[in-house]
Design a protein around this motif. Structure first.
Motif, short mmCIF file in Angstrom:
data_model
loop_
_atom_site.label_atom_id
_atom_site.label_comp_id
_atom_site.label_asym_id
_atom_site.label_seq_id
_atom_site.Cartn_x
_atom_site.Cartn_y
_atom_site.Cartn_z
N GLU A 247 -8.82 7.21 12.36
CA GLU A 247 -7.87 7.19 11.23
C GLU A 247 -7.14 5.85 11.16
N GLU B 297 -8.33 -0.54 5.08
CA GLU B 297 -7.82 -0.52 3.70
C GLU B 297 -6.78 -1.62 3.49
N LYS C 142 0.83 -1.21 0.00
CA LYS C 142 0.00 0.00 0.00
C LYS C 142 0.87 1.26 0.00
N GLU C 143 1.95 1.22 0.73
CA GLU C 143 2.82 2.39 0.88
C GLU C 143 4.02 2.37 -0.07
N ALA D 192 4.26 3.82 7.01
CA ALA D 192 2.81 3.82 7.11
C ALA D 192 2.35 5.09 7.84
N ILE D 193 1.05 5.19 8.05
CA ILE D 193 0.46 6.28 8.82
C ILE D 193 1.12 6.33 10.21
N GLU E 227 -9.57 3.12 9.95
CA GLU E 227 -9.83 3.30 8.52
C GLU E 227 -8.64 2.82 7.69
N TYR E 228 -7.44 3.18 8.14
CA TYR E 228 -6.21 2.76 7.46
C TYR E 228 -6.10 1.22 7.46
#
Length: 136
Positions: free
Chosen positions: A87, A94, A72-73, A78-79, A90-91
Motif C-alpha cells: 500500500e 502515485e 494529492k491529499e 496522507a495514508i 503504491e501510494y
C-alpha cells in the motif's frame, strides 16, 4: 515555520524543531511530545531541507515530495505510515511515479509519510522554498 529548522535525529523517534545553539551543540524540541533535548555533535542529524529522494533521472528534494503529497491529499493527512508495504509503495508511486525502486526502500517511504503526517498535524504545510530575505 520552514523545513530549514526541522531535524531528524538518528536513533530518536519523530522530528525535532531547532530552538537554539548551545556551547556543545544545540537545543531541539520534539514535535511529538514537546520535550526539549540537548543534541551534541556526536548525534547524526539531518535537516529536512537537505534530504532528497532518488528518482530514475534526478534527486527530488523532500520539500517537493511533501508538496506533491499535500496536493494529492488537498492539504490533509496522507495514508497511515503503518499501512502494508504494498500500500505504501503504491501510494508513493502515485505521488512520485519515477522514484527509484532499487534505492528507495519501503522503510524510507514509511518515514517520509510519517514525517509528512507529523508536519501536517502541527500545521507545518508550507513546503516551498522560503526566500532568504524572509528568513533573516
Amino acid at each position: 515555520m520552514s523545513l530549514e529548522k526541522i531535524l531528524s535525529i538518528s536513533g530518536k523517534p519523530g522530528l525535532y524543531e531547532l530552538k537554539t545553539q548551545t556551547r556543545s551543540g544545540f537545543l531541539a524540541e520534539s514535535l511529538i511530545d514537546g520535550k526539549k533535548i540537548s543534541v551534541s555533535g556526536r548525534h547524526n542529524v539531518s535537516l529536512l531541507s537537505e534530504i532528497a529522494i532518488y528518482t530514475l533521472t534526478e534527486e527530488v528534494p523532500l520539500r517537493e515530495v511533501f508538496s506533491r503529497i499535500s496536493e494529492k491529499e488537498n492539504g490533509g493527512p496522507a495514508i497511515n505510515h503503518k499501512a502494508s508495504k504494498d500500500e505504501l509503495e503504491e501510494y508513493f508511486f502515485e505521488v512520485l511515479p519515477d522514484y527509484d525502486e532499487d534505492r528507495v526502500y519501503a522503510s524510507d517511504i514509511k518515514k517520509v509519510v510519517q514525517w509528512y503526517n507529523l508536519l501536517q498535524k502541527h500545521g507545518i504545510t508550507q513546503f516551498t522554498e522560503a526566500d532568504s530575505s524572509e528568513e533573516e
